[in-house]
Each structure stands twice: as C-alpha cells, then as structure tokens.
Design an enzyme around this catalytic site. Structure first.
Site: not given
Length: 220
Positions: A9, A14-15, A58, A80, A83
C-alpha cells in the site's frame, strides 16, 4: 504455478507520523495517493487474472487508485501482522521496549503482547499465496498472473519464503510503500523477479513453468 505481483500500500498518515498502524483504519497521505497512482501506471496493460487485497482500508484505497473499476477479493491471510498492544504507538517509543531487539534479531521468536506471533503471520500469508496460486492456475492456467495488495512485513515474509530464508533473516529485506515485488512460482522453486520496484515500468518474466535457472543468468 503462476506469477504473483505483490503491491505494498502507499504511504499512510501513520507512516509519516512514525506510528505503528497495525489494524487501525489509517488513510493514505498525499504522497501515498501519488504512489498508488504510479503503481497503477506501472501495472497498466498487464493481464491480471485475479486481484486480492488485505482487508485493511489502506490497501483497499491503494487498489482503488491503482486499478480503478477493479473489485478485489478480500483475503484475511494478507492482513497486517497483529501487533496487539504495540499498535498505535510511536516507533520511537517502541524501540525502547525490551522485545524490540528480538524483533530485529530473532523475529521468529516474537509474539507481540496482546497480538500475533510473527511466525504465525508469515505462515498464514504464505498459506494464502499457495491457495491463491492454485485457484488462479486452475482457472487460468499455469502462466497466469495475479496481484495481491498487502503490508510491508507481510510481503517481506512472503519474499523470505520464496528465497528459502529463515524468518530471522527477513529484516534484511526492504519493501517500499507503493512498490511492486514479483515472484514467479514453478513446480520446483519460486523465482524472485523484482523486489520493491517503484520506478520503472514493470516487466514480467517470459511465460513458462520451467523450474530451471538459466546458467550464466540468461538474457532477460
């Protein structure tokens, strides 16, 4: 056994903020939108027999921009990594966590607090690839090409599997936002054809199911 194009993506908010997004519904930022559109230009004209996506927004947004009008299949195996308690936190904070060095040096041993093991993520992603390889080949023949839009760590795990690398080595692989990675699967072995390509037009390998590698490297 098909050719797989893996699209990461585009860059997200956030990145740019240095946050581990996890399963949060973060959108692409302005650069990410451009990256997704550029990926679409590199994919133009390729005969994609299936388009599959992670369930997260995303990835869906990236495909909407890259391949407008395409209705991708949603594949949970490409989502993803879970986490857990790390999701939504700054990477600068997470780097002080005791488990951070394990993530860097021995990822196969990592289970994120309240989340998923990296090894489990790798296993379900590779399982999804193999399942879709079979589906696409059965419906379109062994020379078919398909695309999956996913996430950095997920794509790294798929590449590591294709190269026969232990998961503990997957941190040596870099996958840029909006980039394309190409793996050609054959009966005996996969071939990594492109890795994190984000510049030139994408050229696929010649069609064929041979597992033999050309001695001397070949002409293409």
């Amino acid at each position: 056994m098909t050719t797989l194009i893996l699209l990461r993506h585009g860059r997200t908010t956030a990145n740019t903020e240095g946050v581990l997004a996890g399963d949060s519904p973060v959108p692409l930022d302005e650069v990410g939108v451009v990256q997704a559109q550029a990926a679409g230009a590199r994919l133009a004209g390729l005969p994609l027999r299936a388009v599959v996506t992670s369930p997260l927004e995303r990835c869906k947004q990236t495909l909407t921009l890259a391949l407008p009008g395409v209705n991708p299949a949603v594949e949970p195996g490409f989502t993803e990594c879970g986490y857990g308690d790390w999701s939504g936190r700054k990477l600068s904070e997470l780097s002080d966590e005791p488990q951070w060095r394990t993530v860097q040096l021995h990822p196969s041993a990592v289970v994120f607090p309240g989340g998923e093991a990296l090894a489990a993520m790798a296993s379900r992603a590779v399982t999804a690839v193999r399942r879709w390889n079979e589906i696409v080949a059965a419906e379109n023949g062994p020379d078919a090409t398909w695309l999956a839009c996913s996430h950095g760590d997920v794509i790294k795990a798929i590449v590591a599997d294709a190269l026969g690398l232990h998961l503990d080595l997957f941190q040596r692989i870099h996958i840029a936002p909006g980039s394309l990675t190409v793996i050609r699967y054959t009966p005996d072995r996969p071939f990594l054809v492109r890795l994190s390509e984000d510049q030139s037009p994408l050229a696929l390998p010649p069609a064929g199911t041979s597992s033999d590698a050309p001695v001397g490297g070949g002409a293409v």
